[in-house]
Structure formats: structure tokens, C-alpha cells
Design an enzyme around this catalytic site. Sequence first.
Site, PDB file in Angstrom:
ATOM      1  CG  HIS A 230     -18.419  -4.407 -11.702  1.00 12.63           C
ATOM      2  ND1 HIS A 230     -19.279  -5.231 -11.011  1.00 12.63           N
ATOM      3  CD2 HIS A 230     -17.724  -3.719 -10.761  1.00 12.63           C
ATOM      4  CE1 HIS A 230     -19.115  -5.042  -9.705  1.00 12.63           C
ATOM      5  NE2 HIS A 230     -18.179  -4.123  -9.530  1.00 12.63           N
TER       6      HIS A 230
ATOM      7  CG  ASP B 134      -2.146   0.871   1.039  1.00 13.32           C
ATOM      8  OD1 ASP B 134      -3.242   0.308   0.801  1.00 13.32           O
ATOM      9  OD2 ASP B 134      -2.022   2.122   1.107  1.00 13.32           O
TER      10      ASP B 134
END
EC number: 1.1.1.37
Length: 309
Positions: A175, A32
Amino acid sequence: MKVTVVGAGAVGATCADNIARKELASELVLLDIKEGIAEGKAQDMMQTATLLGFDTKIVGSTNDYTKTAGSDVVVITSGLPRKPGMTREELIGVNAGIVRTVAENILQHSPNAIIIVISNPMDTMTYLALQSTGLPKNRIIGMGGTLDSSRFKYQLSQHLGCSPSDLNAVVVGGHGDTTMIPLIRLATWNSVPVTNFLSEEQQKQIVADTMVGGATLTKLIGTSAWYAPGAAGAALVESILRDEKKLFTCCVALDGEYGQKDICLGVPVIIGKNGWEKILDFGLNEAEQAEFNKSADAVRSMNEVLKTL
Ligand SMILES: NC(=O)C1=CN([C@@H]2O[C@H](COP(=O)(O)OP(=O)(O)OC[C@H]3O[C@@H](n4cnc5c(N)ncnc54)[C@H](O)[C@@H]3O)[C@@H](O)[C@H]2O)C=CC1
Ligand SMILES: O=C([O-])CC(=O)C(=O)O
């Protein structure tokens, strides 16, 4: 086998947790950009190893891609989630920059990896990952239809009063709240069409509730969902690393299949050790194909936005 999950937020950490519990990889890297979060969550998960009985080594990294080197599979979950009232498409401005940078870094350190894209708007982020890495199309897989199909089975099971595991049902197309296409005509309950058991009204309700599945959860939770998205990402990792050749709806580059090209969109594919290995033709009827084309138009116009960023 080595897996990297980029983004140690809600979806990334849940996906990593599922991968570790199932011992899909011997090494799992959680990366991250935010200082400490990936290291912290990796340690927290490692401290469940003796309790849950897994042997995967989980390593955290604050944006150090050397730790991800030689990954077999990389899952990209980095990026902003939507807030109630937003569409996934509104995230494109921020998330395109994140996904492009992450994909390039991954390519540099793991040139042979299969990449699973989860960040939204997922269809456009998958297209972006394909364009920016130049990897063979079979190694770029967008995760969206896998989750939407699972939600479709959940909605069906609620109306039928049955186990979702006894159902076969897929969602194809984009989506997005208005671009996904739950194929109720082809859905079966232990091989029998579900339409035999549901009124027209029920069928419409199930399709509508499936399409806004993500938005409904975002409204309830205040941010978007992570348990099913993380589990869906891990299911794709599992089918790749165990070469299961399971059928999932995934967002992949189309080259004439389903009447579309130069686009990444959700279609039924076989997932195995080479990434997505085969697209299955489900024989859409005229109305379904028209919806698929409409969905492609919407995704294509989002892909055009990439040129302006
Ligand atoms: N395709 C799908 O079916 C689904 C997609 N999503 C999408 O997944 C993404 C992540 O959602 P959440 O985990 O809930 O968000 P989150 O906010 O909990 O986590 C995102 C993480 O990405 C990190 N990040 C941001 N920029 C980064 C960079 N350049 N490099 C590495 N890490 C970076 C952040 O620091 C944060 O920890 C969102 O875009 C969301 O819309 C979520 C659920 C389902
Ligand atoms: O709804 C969202 O924004 C996150 C997502 O893609 C999902 O849960 O289907």
C-alpha cells in the site's frame, strides 16, 4: 458483538460512523489518547442514532483499555497521517511506537479479537502488529488493498463511463505510491475484460492515477483521505461479523503464497468470522509476479527499519 476503533481522528471516526449506521455491533468503543476527543465524537455519533435509526451503543474512552475488554474486532487507526509531499513510509518512526503500544494493550484486554490495521505505513504496521501480539496470522488483517481496489474501480469507471459497481478489479502488493499493483489485465466490466474497451494509453493512465490515489487526495485536502478509508475498514468489519466470506485484497502474512514468506503484503483473501480465511491464487503472469517481488523487496526493507527503532 463488540467492536473497538482505536484512534478517533478522521479515519477512526468515519469507520466508527459506518459501523454504527450499519448496526454491525451492539457495542462500539472509540478510544483515543487525546483527552476528550473520543468521548466527544462518541456522544456526537450517538446523537445521530434517532435520526439515522440505529441502535448501536457508542462509548468513548480516553486511553482506558478496560472499556475495550472483550472486543470481537479491533480497528487500529491511531497514528500520524502524512502531509502533502510526504510518503506513507516517512511515518514509520512515530507510528511504529504507537501501533506497538496499542496492539499490546488490545491483546491484554481482548485476547480473542481480530485486528484490522489501518495506520501507515500499513504493510509494515501489520507485520509489527503480528510480531508484537504473536496472534495467529489469520487474526491480523491490514487494510490497504481494499481501499486501493475501490479507487481503481473509480478510475476505471471514469474512463469507461460506467457504474463502479459493475466492475471487478483488484490492486495487490504493497500500500505505497510505488509498491501497489493494479491488476488491469484481470479487471472486468460485467465479466468482459476492461482491456477490450481501453487504449494502452488509457490503461497506463488508470494504473498511474490509482497508484497515486492517496497522494493526490493528500495534496488536495492538506492531509490524507478518510471517507473511503473509513468505509473500507467498516466493510472488512462487516464481512467478519456477518461471516460474509467476501473477497477483498488485504495485507496478510504470507508463507510461500505468491512466492513470498515472512512478510505481510496485499493479496486477495476471503474475509469471514475467523478473520482472513483463505488466500486466492490469481495466477500472476511473469511481469506481474516480478512487480509483486519488487513490491515485497520494498516492504521488506521497511520492515527492517523496525529493528532500528
Ligand atoms: N491503510 C490505509 O488505507 C489508510 C491509512 N491511513 C492512516 O491512518 C492513520 C490515521 O489517519 P487519520 O485518521 O487521518 O489521522 P488523524 O490525525 O485524524 O487521527 C489519528 C488519531 O490517532 C490518535 N492517536 C495517536 N496516538 C495514539 C495512541 N497511542 N493511542 C490512541 N490514539 C492515538 C490521535 O490523537 C488522533 O486522534 C494515519 O497513519 C494514516 O496515514 C489513512 C487512510 C488510509
Ligand atoms: O495516502 C495516505 O497517506 C493515506 C492512505 O494510505 C490512503 O489514503 O491511501
